[in-house]
Design a protein around this motif. Structure first.
Motif: not given
Length: 333
Positions: A277-278, A264-265, A267-268, A281-282, A271-272
């Motif tokens: 979009d999450p 999850v980190e 994916v964040r 990214g996923y 995004g940055e």
């Protein structure tokens, strides 16, 4: 660049993250040359020394620090660039400890199994060859292994007045035991308290992924680190950047939750970096990530997610501070 040298006395070690007054204040842009003691506080020095006899469990994983970083406020990003990790002794030590490790019963995985034998291995360094020697205790087998110094513990003070043992990895960093925390790495940690109050320690001369028996080749370390600060942008969990890769670390139990946190980190972070979009990214993460284990033996387990930079468009994490610090590090040698 200002360079500060610091070698703590035993009385100056920190044993927790949080709850400790800073040992000194440093400005962003400062280089620190530090000495760190091994996880056993230097009390195991030969094969006859056993942890149950020699080690005080109140004095394991001593930390050098904490250091107050001027201008650091909650929500900022502490940046630690590790310039050099040099073994401070010509030997390292590893042990098996009763009911501790990945392949034995533990206090949390209770069975009627007797404890595995308590044993100590001493690894001798050959600095010219940059190697250390494993010598079996129950046969004549021996083999030279490459020296791969790393830091098991890098962390800041938690928020909310929380105090955590130096044995624990969590969102503040701590005892993550990742071989990725090596020379050339830049570590990003979210600041939780004024000054960040970071500490480092738990030097390993090498360690396999997972740290299966619970201990690496533990050793005192000379550490050169550059301290920087990015205002804002605090990651929720520790991040690492190498020249060729981006990484995030999650720590929890069970292991799959640590893995999920790291995923999850990342994916964040995608995004940055790319305004993804999450869900996009996923999907990208699912096709590109590697997931090396850090530890499966500590109070929390730690899992790493790693993305190769050459699979991604060129980006500049934290405005290119890793590249800047790599150049600054070259001026220190």
């Amino acid at each position: 660049m200002e360079t500060i040298e610091y070698t703590p006395t035993f009385e100056q070690y920190a044993w927790t993250f949080g709850g400790v007054q800073p040992i000194m204040s440093v400005k962003p842009g400062t280089a620190l040359r530090l000495w760190t003691e091994d996880a056993y506080s230097g009390r195991i020095r030969k094969a006859e020394d056993l942890p149950s006899v020699c080690v005080d469990m109140n004095h394991v994983n001593p930390q050098t620090g904490p250091f107050h970083v001027e201008g650091a406020e909650p929500g900022d990003t502490l940046v630690l660039h590790f310039v050099d990790l040099e073994p401070a002794r010509d030997w390292g030590v590893s042990t098996t400890i009763p009911f501790f490790g990945g392949l034995t019963s533990t206090d949390k995985t209770a069975t009627l199994q007797d404890p595995l034998p308590e044993m100590t291995w001493i690894y001798h360094l050959d600095r010219a060859k940059k190697s250390l020697t494993f010598e079996a205790l129950r046969s004549e087998f021996r083999v030279d292994l490459p020296l791969e110094p790393m830091l098991g513990t890098v962390g800041v003070a938690p928020g909310g007045r929380e105090v955590r043992s130096s044995l624990v990895p969590e969102r503040f960093g701590g005892n993550m035991d990742s071989p990725e925390m090596r020379a050339g790495a830049t570590c990003y940690l979210g600041v939780n308290v004024p000054g960040a109050l970071f500490s480092i320690g738990d030097g390993h001369y090498r360690q396999g992924e997972g740290e299966a028996c619970g201990t690496a080749v533990e050793g005192a370390m000379n550490v050169t680190v550059i301290v920087e600060l990015v205002k804002g942008g605090a990651p929720a969990w520790p991040r690492i950047e190498h020249d060729d890769s981006l990484m995030a670390i999650g720590s929890s139990r069970p292991l799959e939750d640590a893995w999920r946190i790291a995923q999850v980190e990342m994916v964040r972070w995608l995004g940055e970096l790319y305004s993804l979009d999450p869900m996009d990214g996923y999907q990208l993460l699912s096709q590109t990530a590697k997931a090396p284990l850090a530890n499966v033996v500590d109070t929390n387990y730690s899992s790493v997610v790693k993305l190769a930079k050459d699979l991604l468009p060129v980006s500049s994490a934290y405005d290119g501070i890793h590249q800047h610090l790599r150049a600054a590090a070259a001026t220190l040698h």
